[in-house]
Design a protein around this motif. Structure first.
Motif, PDB file in Angstrom:
ATOM      1  N   MET A  32       0.829  -1.197   0.000  1.00 43.69           N
ATOM      2  CA  MET A  32       0.000   0.000   0.000  1.00 43.69           C
ATOM      3  C   MET A  32       0.869   1.255   0.000  1.00 43.69           C
ATOM      4  N   THR A  33       1.944   1.229   0.796  1.00 43.66           N
ATOM      5  CA  THR A  33       2.837   2.394   0.876  1.00 43.66           C
ATOM      6  C   THR A  33       3.497   2.665  -0.467  1.00 43.66           C
ATOM      7  N   ALA A  34       4.007   1.610  -1.095  1.00 41.87           N
ATOM      8  CA  ALA A  34       4.671   1.778  -2.392  1.00 41.87           C
ATOM      9  C   ALA A  34       3.690   2.308  -3.433  1.00 41.87           C
ATOM     10  N   GLN A  35       2.460   1.830  -3.384  1.00 43.86           N
ATOM     11  CA  GLN A  35       1.465   2.311  -4.336  1.00 43.86           C
ATOM     12  C   GLN A  35       1.198   3.805  -4.146  1.00 43.86           C
ATOM     13  N   LEU A  36       1.090   4.250  -2.891  1.00 44.89           N
ATOM     14  CA  LEU A  36       0.845   5.674  -2.613  1.00 44.89           C
ATOM     15  C   LEU A  36       2.032   6.537  -3.013  1.00 44.89           C
ATOM     16  N   LEU A  37       3.235   5.958  -2.964  1.00 47.08           N
ATOM     17  CA  LEU A  37       4.440   6.690  -3.347  1.00 47.08           C
ATOM     18  C   LEU A  37       4.692   6.664  -4.850  1.00 47.08           C
ATOM     19  N   GLY A  38       3.785   6.031  -5.586  1.00 49.45           N
ATOM     20  CA  GLY A  38       3.937   5.981  -7.035  1.00 49.45           C
ATOM     21  C   GLY A  38       4.912   4.924  -7.501  1.00 49.45           C
ATOM     22  N   GLU A  39       5.030   3.820  -6.771  1.00 46.45           N
ATOM     23  CA  GLU A  39       5.946   2.732  -7.128  1.00 46.45           C
ATOM     24  C   GLU A  39       5.133   1.449  -7.319  1.00 46.45           C
ATOM     25  N   PRO A  40       4.349   1.349  -8.381  1.00 50.30           N
ATOM     26  CA  PRO A  40       3.427   0.221  -8.534  1.00 50.30           C
ATOM     27  C   PRO A  40       4.112  -1.132  -8.643  1.00 50.30           C
ATOM     28  N   GLU A  41       5.265  -1.198  -9.347  1.00 47.06           N
ATOM     29  CA  GLU A  41       5.917  -2.493  -9.506  1.00 47.06           C
ATOM     30  C   GLU A  41       6.395  -3.035  -8.157  1.00 47.06           C
ATOM     31  N   ARG A  42       6.961  -2.142  -7.341  1.00 42.52           N
ATOM     32  CA  ARG A  42       7.395  -2.571  -6.000  1.00 42.52           C
ATOM     33  C   ARG A  42       6.184  -2.979  -5.152  1.00 42.52           C
ATOM     34  N   ALA A  43       5.100  -2.243  -5.314  1.00 48.39           N
ATOM     35  CA  ALA A  43       3.876  -2.581  -4.566  1.00 48.39           C
ATOM     36  C   ALA A  43       3.401  -3.981  -4.926  1.00 48.39           C
ATOM     37  N   LEU A  44       3.399  -4.306  -6.222  1.00 50.73           N
ATOM     38  CA  LEU A  44       2.924  -5.612  -6.651  1.00 50.73           C
ATOM     39  C   LEU A  44       3.808  -6.746  -6.145  1.00 50.73           C
ATOM     40  N   GLU A  45       5.123  -6.498  -6.022  1.00 50.25           N
ATOM     41  CA  GLU A  45       6.023  -7.526  -5.486  1.00 50.25           C
ATOM     42  C   GLU A  45       5.649  -7.872  -4.042  1.00 50.25           C
ATOM     43  N   HIS A  46       5.468  -6.842  -3.231  1.00 52.19           N
ATOM     44  CA  HIS A  46       5.095  -7.072  -1.827  1.00 52.19           C
ATOM     45  C   HIS A  46       3.751  -7.795  -1.731  1.00 52.19           C
ATOM     46  N   LEU A  47       2.789  -7.350  -2.530  1.00 47.10           N
ATOM     47  CA  LEU A  47       1.447  -7.905  -2.427  1.00 47.10           C
ATOM     48  C   LEU A  47       1.382  -9.343  -2.946  1.00 47.10           C
ATOM     49  N   ALA A  48       2.162  -9.651  -3.969  1.00 49.92           N
ATOM     50  CA  ALA A  48       2.185 -11.027  -4.464  1.00 49.92           C
ATOM     51  C   ALA A  48       2.704 -11.983  -3.391  1.00 49.92           C
ATOM     52  N   GLU A  49       3.730 -11.562  -2.653  1.00 49.48           N
ATOM     53  CA  GLU A  49       4.266 -12.405  -1.582  1.00 49.48           C
ATOM     54  C   GLU A  49       3.258 -12.524  -0.436  1.00 49.48           C
ATOM     55  N   ALA A  50       2.591 -11.429  -0.115  1.00 59.71           N
ATOM     56  CA  ALA A  50       1.568 -11.484   0.933  1.00 59.71           C
ATOM     57  C   ALA A  50       0.444 -12.431   0.532  1.00 59.71           C
ATOM     58  N   LEU A  51       0.056 -12.378  -0.732  1.00 62.86           N
ATOM     59  CA  LEU A  51      -1.006 -13.244  -1.215  1.00 62.86           C
ATOM     60  C   LEU A  51      -0.589 -14.708  -1.162  1.00 62.86           C
ATOM     61  N   ARG A  52       0.646 -14.976  -1.530  1.00 65.77           N
ATOM     62  CA  ARG A  52       1.138 -16.358  -1.479  1.00 65.77           C
ATOM     63  C   ARG A  52       1.127 -16.897  -0.052  1.00 65.77           C
ATOM     64  N   LEU A  53       1.635 -16.094   0.879  1.00 62.80           N
ATOM     65  CA  LEU A  53       1.708 -16.537   2.275  1.00 62.80           C
ATOM     66  C   LEU A  53       0.318 -16.740   2.877  1.00 62.80           C
ATOM     67  N   SER A  54      -0.602 -15.830   2.597  1.00 63.29           N
ATOM     68  CA  SER A  54      -1.936 -15.930   3.201  1.00 63.29           C
ATOM     69  C   SER A  54      -2.717 -17.100   2.624  1.00 63.29           C
ATOM     70  N   ARG A  55      -2.586 -17.343   1.318  1.00 63.12           N
ATOM     71  CA  ARG A  55      -3.273 -18.496   0.725  1.00 63.12           C
ATOM     72  C   ARG A  55      -2.675 -19.806   1.229  1.00 63.12           C
ATOM     73  N   GLU A  56      -1.372 -19.812   1.369  1.00 62.46           N
ATOM     74  CA  GLU A  56      -0.687 -21.005   1.874  1.00 62.46           C
ATOM     75  C   GLU A  56      -1.163 -21.352   3.283  1.00 62.46           C
ATOM     76  N   ALA A  57      -1.420 -20.313   4.078  1.00 58.54           N
ATOM     77  CA  ALA A  57      -1.859 -20.513   5.461  1.00 58.54           C
ATOM     78  C   ALA A  57      -3.371 -20.666   5.579  1.00 58.54           C
ATOM     79  N   GLY A  58      -4.111 -20.441   4.484  1.00 57.80           N
ATOM     80  CA  GLY A  58      -5.570 -20.553   4.533  1.00 57.80           C
ATOM     81  C   GLY A  58      -6.229 -19.422   5.300  1.00 57.80           C
ATOM     82  N   LEU A  59      -5.598 -18.237   5.324  1.00 51.44           N
ATOM     83  CA  LEU A  59      -6.136 -17.088   6.064  1.00 51.44           C
ATOM     84  C   LEU A  59      -6.979 -16.249   5.100  1.00 51.44           C
ATOM     85  N   ARG A  60      -8.277 -16.423   5.167  1.00 50.49           N
ATOM     86  CA  ARG A  60      -9.163 -15.789   4.192  1.00 50.49           C
ATOM     87  C   ARG A  60      -9.185 -14.268   4.304  1.00 50.49           C
ATOM     88  N   ALA A  61      -9.263 -13.751   5.522  1.00 48.08           N
ATOM     89  CA  ALA A  61      -9.318 -12.296   5.680  1.00 48.08           C
ATOM     90  C   ALA A  61      -8.042 -11.651   5.161  1.00 48.08           C
TER      91      ALA A  61
END
Length: 1008
Positions: A815-844
């Motif tokens: 979210m911070t990278a996106q607000l700072l105008g760094e979309p590619e960096r934002a997507l890297e962080h979010l892709a890893e967060a998505l991988r970890l949360s799906r792996e753990a089965g954390l829906r929220a």
């Protein structure tokens, strides 16, 4: 149906004689027969028949030609008497049941009567029968302009009305999912029929297809405007607004949703015999054949212990299953049983859950639970069985308010107060007759009769005796029995180890137990305890079902007496069971929510946990043991050791959060809090205050949450427990952050971090505070500081294996990278967060990562991708309905639809986000929705409305210090001023917005 030919008008004309189709090939013959069949049994005047056949251009010899047609029809039908000639005209000699159009009207009328009677199931069957008579458009092959003009529209209108009425009944029954394709066809065929659209929209909404429901409203809006130049009527507009605000009145009736019908009654008792007269008597009282009155039928089945009250009530409930199609509810009130009797709110919680109420929507207050329970049962036909009541006050809060839901109560007492005040009917249950007793024994003859006599013909004693006799000799058994009771002899026949275990089982709280709990009570290996339990159950001294065991009340009392006589250390056995519960809950907590701070273990005695190895197994174990754990918490609170009460409640906090078991959460926390108050234990009270603070935070009641957290802070500070104070401070800060109290949140989170760093404990405890401060920095527009804090949070959580901490840090860094105008960096962080949360089965967490990714894609000019990601997020939130994340997802969906040009959808979704944000006090979500809604209204050509909304957003963001959103709000306010032609005001607000963007480093995308 009567005999004779059958005539079909609801489709092409059809005639059947003895089940055989008879073709009517001539068009004029079909018109004549249709005109007569429409008025079957009545005379149709000649002039009307002429009009039906020839209109305004009859032939020269009209009457003669008509007579010829009649003659040929008589020949075709094979019975000249079927068409009767009168001076005025002709009459088809047929009853209404022989013509499908009349059968259709009759079935529809009976269906309406069933609705008025409160029998929607039968009404649905009748409506379906009526609609099934239609084979196509009425009189489809009848060449008569007059019939098409006069009769076909009338029949078609009746068909549409019956469709509407049938759909209403199906919605009332909860059949919304299977109704959707039907309604899609009806709205396609009849696009101007607003009732069909309203039903379709409601069915979609009830099926958790909210976006499709709103899209359907937009379609009918366009259709009506395009074809008629009008807007939707009041019913459709009210429905639309109710969906936008999430009106609970739109929910499907609980207990009606298919295919689940609640059935809590235990399995029928094997080997049940006799009792025919009393079964018939009780049946007449709870399910009379005649018209039921308005009062709730309550029957109290009384009798001495062991006489078979429960067995008879269960047999009756199974016997009457077909009389109560909406289900059967059962509760063991344990009025005379082992362990504490359940409170009314615990029983009501179980009933409401069985009726389909989501756990998080079950009220905490008993009065509110009772009100919801009665409203859900209104108009239903259900049977309630309340077993082993000790007093009227146990029963009264559980009584429904409708005569269609009778209540069968069992008790060894008369419950005279229930009879006097609530109109209950008492039925006394005597011991079985001698033939019935012999049937229970499975034996006959003088010896068996003597055994029945010594058992007092009590079913409990007879069952135990039958288990002991087995295939052996009854006389020999009588010699061994002597003056003893069968349970005495059965117990004496057990091994010493089994006798010891049987006595100690009486200390286990709860209604049933497993071999593991039994092993803890007797301090035995689980395998040994399991073998002994099998032997005890085989002797008839325990009930066994699916690996779980339970006592009959009298046998539990027998076990208690044996424990007292034997001198066993029952206090120590009970303590071992409670310690096993604590250890088991801690073990499950380590698997399910390892990052959640809990009370530290203090028991030096090692206790083996249950065989649970995965998070899924942990949740299953807790689901199965939840009632027993609540009983253990209450037992410890009332009889000690009190610490066990709050330790168990603290350990269960995460499980109850995950499962959204709000009512049980409140119950356990209050038991623990009462126990801590009683003992004046500050640590225990602080833990329970924190527990309740978390509960109220989860419920969106931030005021109550903050109050409990503040009290916990005071207690920890008074006790000098810096680490514990720091933990509560962190939770308090996050609650205040969600409530929009940013100054208070900053103070709490910074204090939390300082205390943790000063405590010398591992840095893993800093993750929550660092993440919270990072989020606070984002909200207040200090993006550089936000990135520094979140980088540190990510490093600490990674070093300490904190999965949840890593996910949260990654999402916020994105979210911070996106607000700072760094979309590619934002997507890297979010892709890893998505991988970890799906792996753990954390829906929220998965939903949160998807929402943040959608926001980035939106900024990159990819609204379709953003919309797809937001849809995925909503799917995750159906299982974990975090309302804050839902609010944010709706705002992203709205923004995506706005960029796609669908302003109507965007407006609706922003309104939904605004309503949700305001309802739960989520200020950030509220402000974001206001800004988005202002933009949509401006783009729709409503600049004055846009200015008012943007002004509200500016006020809200400045009040709470949400600087980045304030910049967006002021930019939108500037755009609204400009649209209104107020250039000076637009210039002022634009400059203020730019100053905020510069100060925060926020790089917003270009406003549409």
């Amino acid at each position: 149906m009567g005999s004779g030919p059958l005539f079909g008008l609801l489709g092409p004309l059809e005639v059947r004689l003895d089940g055989r189709p008879v073709p009517v090939r001539a068009g004029k013959h079909r018109a004549l027969l249709a005109a007569l069949a429409l008025r079957a049994g009545r005379v149709v005047p000649v002039h009307e028949l002429v009009a039906f056949l020839w209109g305004d251009d009859p032939p020269a010899r009209t009457r003669g030609t008509l007579q010829t047609y009649v003659m040929r029809l008589r020949q075709l039908l094979g019975d000249p008497g079927l068409i009767h000639t009168t001076p005025e005209g002709y009459r088809l000699v047929a009853g209404p049941e022989q013509v499908d159009a009349h059968r259709f009207a009759a079935a529809a009328g009976l269906a309406r009567e069933a609705v008025r009677r409160g029998d929607p199931e039968h009404a649905a069957e009748l409506y379906a029968e009526a609609l099934g008579l239609w084979r196509g458009p009425a009189l489809a092959d009848v060449p008569s302009e007059a019939l098409r003009d006069d009769e076909v529209p009338r029949l078609a209108e009746r068909l549409l009305v019956v469709h509407e009425e049938h759909n209403d009944v199906e919605l009332d029954l909860g059949h919304h999912e299977r109704l959707v394709p039907v309604l899609r066809g009806l709205t396609a065929d009849h696009p101007l029929r607003e009732k069909f659209w309203a039903q379709l929209i409601l069915a979609l909404y009830r099926g958790s297809r909210q976006a499709e429901a709103l899209a359907a409203f937009r379609r009918v809006d366009r259709v009506l405007a395009g074809q008629l130049g009008v807007e939707p009527g009041p019913e459709l507009r009210r429905l639309h607004q109710a969906i936008l605000v999430g009106d609970p009145a739109l929910a499907a009736p609980a207990g009606r949703a298919e295919p689940d019908v609640p059935d809590q009654v235990p399995p029928d008792v094997p080997g049940f015999v006799g009792r025919t007269a009393v079964l018939e008597q009780v049946t007449r009282l709870v399910a009379p054949d005649g018209e039921a009155g308005t009062a709730v039928p309550v029957v109290v089945l009384t009798g001495v212990p062991g006489v078979g009250k429960t067995a008879l009530a269960v047999r009756l409930a199974h016997r009457l299953r077909h009389r109560f199609p909406d289900g059967r509810l059962y509760a063991d009130l344990r009025g005379h049983g082992r362990g504490p009797a359940p409170r009314a709110e615990e029983v009501l919680t179980g009933f409401l859950r069985a009726l389909g109420v989501p756990p998080e929507q079950i009220p905490v207050d008993q009065d509110e639970q009772g009100s919801l329970f009665r409203s859900l049962l209104a108009g239903r036909r259900m049977l309630l069985v309340l077993d082993d009541a000790a007093a009227p006050d146990q029963v009264r809060p559980l009584l429904p308010g409708t005569s269609g839901c009778p209540v069968l109560v069992t008790s060894r007492d008369d419950l005279r107060g229930l009879i006097a005040v609530d109109g209950a009917r008492r039925v006394g249950l005597d011991v079985p007759t001698t033939p019935e007793a012999l049937a229970l024994l499975g034996r006959s003859g003088p010896a068996a009769e003597e055994l029945a006599r010594r058992c007092g013909r009590l079913p409990l004693a007879l069952v135990v005796a039958a288990a002991s006799v087995g295939g052996g000799s009854v006389p020999r058994y009588l010699e061994r029995l002597g003056d003893r009771r069968p349970q005495d002899l059965a117990h004496a026949a057990l091994t010493p180890a089994a006798r010891r275990l049987f006595a100690l089982l009486s200390v286990i709280p709860g209604a049933d137990f497993t071999a593991e709990a039994a092993a803890a009570a007797a301090d035995l290996p689980v395998a040994t305890a399991a073998a002994l339990l099998a032997g005890i159950a085989g002797a008839g001294l325990l009930r066994s079902r699916g690996g779980r065991y339970s006592f009959h009340d009298e046998l539990a009392r027998f076990a208690e007496q044996l424990a007292e006589v034997s001198g066993e250390d029952t206090a120590r056995a009970r303590l071992r069971v409670l310690k096993f519960s604590v250890r088991a809950v801690d073990h499950c907590a380590e698997l399910l929510y390892p990052d959640m701070t809990r009370l530290p273990a203090t028991d030096p005695d090692p206790v083996a946990p249950p065989r649970v190895e995965t998070a899924a197994q942990a949740r299953s174990w807790l689901d199965a043991e939840r009632p027993n754990l609540i009983a253990a918490i209450r037992s410890a609170a009332e009889h000690g050791p009190a610490e066990v009460s709050w330790r168990l409640a603290d350990g269960l906090r995460g499980y109850l959060w995950i499962g959204k078991h709000v009512a049980e959460w409140a119950t356990t926390a209050r038991y623990g809090l009462d126990a801590a108050h009683e003992q004046r234990d500050r640590v225990g009270e602080a833990a329970m205050r924190q527990n309740l603070g978390t509960l109220h935070w989860r419920m969106g009641d931030f005021e109550a949450s903050v109050a409990h957290y503040l009290r916990a802070v005071e207690l920890h500070r008074a006790a000098g427990d810096v680490a514990a104070e720091a933990g509560v401070r962190g939770a308090l800060g996050l609650a205040r952050l969600d409530a929009g109290d940013l100054a208070g949140a900053r103070e709490d989170l910074e204090t939390c971090l300082a205390l943790k760093r000063g405590s010398g404990e591992p840095r893993s405890g800093e993750t929550g505070a660092l993440t919270g401060l990072g989020l606070l920095a984002i909200d207040t527009g200090d993006l550089t500081r936000a990135r520094d804090l979140l980088d540190e949070a990510l490093a600490v959580s990674t070093a300490n294996g904190q999965r949840t901490g890593r996910i949260n840090a990654r999402v916020l860094l994105g979210m911070t990278a996106q607000l700072l105008g760094e979309p590619e960096r934002a997507l890297e962080h979010l892709a890893e967060a998505l991988r970890l949360s799906r792996e753990a089965g954390l829906r929220a967490s998965t939903a949160r990562a998807l929402e943040a990714t959608a926001t980035v894609r939106l900024d990159l000019g990819e609204p379709l991708t953003a919309l797809a990601l937001a849809d995925q997020a909503l799917a995750e939130l159906r299982e974990d309905g975090d309302q804050r994340v839902t609010t944010s997802v709706l705002a992203v969906m709205a923004a995506a639809n706005r960029d796609l040009g669908d302003l109507a959808a965007a407006d609706e979704q922003f309104q939904q986000a605004l309503t949700k944000g305001r309802r739960i006090g989520f200020r950030f979500g509220e402000a974001k929705a206001l800004v988005g809604l202002a933009a949509v209204r401006r783009l729709r050509g409503e600049p004055a409305e846009a200015r008012a909304l943007a002004g509200q957003a500016v006020t809200l963001t400045t009040t709470h210090g949400l600087r980045i959103l304030e910049g967006s709000a002021r930019a939108e306010l500037a755009a609204a001023h400009l649209a209104l032609g107020d250039h000076p005001a637009a210039t002022t607000e634009s400059a203020r917005a730019q100053a905020l963007h510069t100060r925060t480093g926020h790089r917003p995308t270009t406003a549409p």
